[in-house]
Scaffold this motif. Structure first.
Motif, PDB file in Angstrom:
ATOM      1  N   MET A 191      38.630  36.287  -2.698  1.00 42.35           N
ATOM      2  CA  MET A 191      39.456  37.427  -2.288  1.00 42.35           C
ATOM      3  C   MET A 191      40.711  36.917  -1.571  1.00 42.35           C
ATOM      4  O   MET A 191      40.641  36.004  -0.749  1.00 42.35           O
ATOM      5  N   HIS A 192      41.819  37.540  -1.881  1.00 39.85           N
ATOM      6  CA  HIS A 192      43.089  37.082  -1.305  1.00 39.85           C
ATOM      7  C   HIS A 192      44.102  38.212  -1.241  1.00 39.85           C
ATOM      8  O   HIS A 192      44.083  39.140  -2.044  1.00 39.85           O
ATOM      9  N   VAL A 193      45.007  38.047  -0.274  1.00 44.60           N
ATOM     10  CA  VAL A 193      46.265  38.776  -0.296  1.00 44.60           C
ATOM     11  C   VAL A 193      47.164  37.960  -1.216  1.00 44.60           C
ATOM     12  O   VAL A 193      47.188  36.731  -1.147  1.00 44.60           O
ATOM     13  N   GLU A 194      47.881  38.633  -2.117  1.00 46.93           N
ATOM     14  CA  GLU A 194      48.720  37.905  -3.074  1.00 46.93           C
ATOM     15  C   GLU A 194      49.816  37.141  -2.342  1.00 46.93           C
ATOM     16  O   GLU A 194      50.517  37.699  -1.487  1.00 46.93           O
ATOM     17  N   ASN A 195      49.961  35.867  -2.679  1.00 51.23           N
ATOM     18  CA  ASN A 195      50.986  35.009  -2.085  1.00 51.23           C
ATOM     19  C   ASN A 195      51.040  35.159  -0.564  1.00 51.23           C
ATOM     20  O   ASN A 195      52.113  35.301   0.044  1.00 51.23           O
ATOM     21  N   VAL A 322      42.593  43.221  -0.156  1.00 48.02           N
ATOM     22  CA  VAL A 322      42.510  41.901  -0.780  1.00 48.02           C
ATOM     23  C   VAL A 322      41.910  42.113  -2.177  1.00 48.02           C
ATOM     24  O   VAL A 322      41.255  43.122  -2.429  1.00 48.02           O
ATOM     25  N   HIS A 323      42.174  41.152  -3.068  1.00 43.86           N
ATOM     26  CA  HIS A 323      41.589  41.256  -4.399  1.00 43.86           C
ATOM     27  C   HIS A 323      41.136  39.887  -4.881  1.00 43.86           C
ATOM     28  O   HIS A 323      41.547  38.858  -4.349  1.00 43.86           O
ATOM     29  N   GLY A 324      40.266  39.902  -5.866  1.00 42.53           N
ATOM     30  CA  GLY A 324      39.740  38.668  -6.450  1.00 42.53           C
ATOM     31  C   GLY A 324      39.136  39.018  -7.804  1.00 42.53           C
ATOM     32  O   GLY A 324      39.420  40.086  -8.352  1.00 42.53           O
ATOM     33  N   HIS A 340      48.677  41.844 -17.712  1.00 39.37           N
ATOM     34  CA  HIS A 340      50.073  41.611 -17.319  1.00 39.37           C
ATOM     35  C   HIS A 340      50.147  41.868 -15.818  1.00 39.37           C
ATOM     36  O   HIS A 340      49.677  42.912 -15.340  1.00 39.37           O
ATOM     37  N   ARG A 341      50.762  40.943 -15.099  1.00 38.42           N
ATOM     38  CA  ARG A 341      50.898  41.127 -13.646  1.00 38.42           C
ATOM     39  C   ARG A 341      52.369  41.333 -13.288  1.00 38.42           C
ATOM     40  O   ARG A 341      53.237  40.584 -13.729  1.00 38.42           O
ATOM     41  N   VAL A 342      52.616  42.353 -12.477  1.00 37.08           N
ATOM     42  CA  VAL A 342      53.977  42.646 -12.003  1.00 37.08           C
ATOM     43  C   VAL A 342      53.905  42.936 -10.506  1.00 37.08           C
ATOM     44  O   VAL A 342      53.043  43.691 -10.052  1.00 37.08           O
TER      45      VAL A 342
HETATM   46 FE   LIG Z   1      45.917  37.734  -7.086  1.00 39.08          FE
END
Ligand SMILES: [Fe+2]
Ligand SMILES: O=C(O)CCC(=O)C(=O)O
Length: 363
Positions: A191-195, A322-324, A340-342
């Motif tokens: 699990m993470h916060v993006e960047n 958070v996501h994973g 697709h990630r935006v």
């Molecule tokens: Fe991510």
């Protein structure tokens, strides 16, 4: 799935009780079948706000996206194309615009908005890429659709050091990277916060599924600090709010880079933002380590998982959630899961110093 009742009227037909109302919402005339989900594991299904487009609305988005494919004055990453998308996105279905605006106002208890039945041009979809750093440089129907939706949340941005600064990035499993803590991997993605390490990390992460995982094992996991906070002890909350943590850059940035000392919980103590990446955030002392472990279990206890279907767009509020991803077994034969990630950022001025010549790519 939580019990649903037809409430009729204004397209709202699914509710669960307050305080954290399940705002599972379908638009008028949408197909009940579209709500069928494929979650299978013991991790509870995502109960976030969901908007299911009717087939007519999907076709409306499809027509708009096709227009953006045809009208593309240049490659996807050009400023001119983004200008065109921004203008055209005002013609997305009204209910979708309203849902995005509501989500932007308050991302709700789960910090996730799920939009279902978006067009992905399945008939024209090529094989799932298998190369590292794969991105969409040319405008395609799904790339246009996801960009149009995300640009209504904020400014669409990317990072120079990540996936060559492309605005629409492919999330696909890559041979040889199975164990990497990045979206190219297929072991469980922490699990993470993006960047999380980046001072201008995105406010929203949009993940549009263009091809679902044929094995059904890969599930997007999300957990919000709003759900986890009540599970934390007073002590952990206090420690997590102090600058006792460091976060490294993820492998997708090619390594390098670490934050100054930072706190994991910031803002209103009763409704904080969260900043953590369980593969990259380190406590500077033992108390910090214990508090981080408490946070990890609080998220574990409140995680939702969703096997994204083609046409599902999950938008994660990167301040609250958070996501994973669960582990899965790729086939590398062109049929693998493909997203697709935006990214979207709320404030173009706040990021200006990091955007050369005022473009969309952050240093
Ligand atoms: Fe991510
Ligand atoms: O594969 C997923 O469901 C999530 C991947 C991810 O975290 C990302 O691309 O940022």
């Amino acid at each position: 799935m939580s019990p649903r009742s037809r409430s009729g009227g204004r397209g709202l037909r699914a509710r669960t009780p307050a305080p954290y109302a399940l705002a599972l919402r379908t638009l008028p005339g949408s197909d009940e079948k579209a709500l069928t989900m494929t979650e299978t594991s013991s991790i509870p299904r995502l109960s976030a706000a969901a908007v299911v487009l009717t087939d007519a609305q999907r076709d409306q988005v499809g027509a708009l996206a096709a227009e953006l494919v045809d009208a593309a004055p240049g490659p996807l990453d050009s400023r001119a194309w983004l200008d065109t998308v921004r203008a055209a996105s005002a013609r997305l279905p009204h209910e979708l615009l309203a849902a995005l605006r509501d989500f932007r106002h308050d991302a709700g208890p789960d910090g996730v908005l799920l939009v279902r039945n978006l067009p992905v041009g399945a008939h024209a979809l090529p094989a799932t890429p298998t190369t590292a750093g794969s991105v969409e440089r040319a405008v395609t129907l799904p790339a246009a659709a996801v960009t149009a939706a995300m640009i209504q949340l904020g400014e669409v941005i990317a990072y120079r050091s990540e996936k060559t600064g492309a605005l629409v990035q492919n999330v696909v499993p890559v041979p040889g990277r199975e164990r990497q803590q990045s979206n190219a991997g297929s072991v469980r993605l922490q699990m993470h916060v993006e960047n999380a390490f980046h001072p201008n990390r995105p406010d929203y992460v949009g993940l549009l599924c263009v091809r679902e995982d044929p094995t059904g094992d890969a599930r997007l996991c999300t957990a919000s600090i709003r759900r986890a906070l009540p599970l934390l002890s007073e002590g952990a909350r206090r420690v997590l709010a102090e600058e006792r943590f460091l976060t490294e850059a993820p492998p997708s940035f090619g390594g390098g880079g670490v934050t100054p000392e930072h706190s994991v919980l910031t803002g209103a103590p009763e409704d904080p933002d969260v900043l953590v990446d369980f593969a990259a955030t380190h406590a500077l002392d033992d108390e910090g380590r214990v508090a981080l472990e408490e946070l990890r279990s609080a998220f574990d206890g409140t995680t939702h998982a969703l096997a994204l279907a083609a046409g599902d767009l999950a938008v994660v509020d990167n301040r609250l959630a958070v996501h994973g991803r669960t582990s899965f077994t790729p086939r590398y034969d062109g049929t693998d899961r493909w997203l697709h990630r935006v990214y979207a950022s709320l404030d173009n001025r706040r990021t200006r110093a990091g955007r050369r010549a005022g473009g969309s790519v952050l240093d």
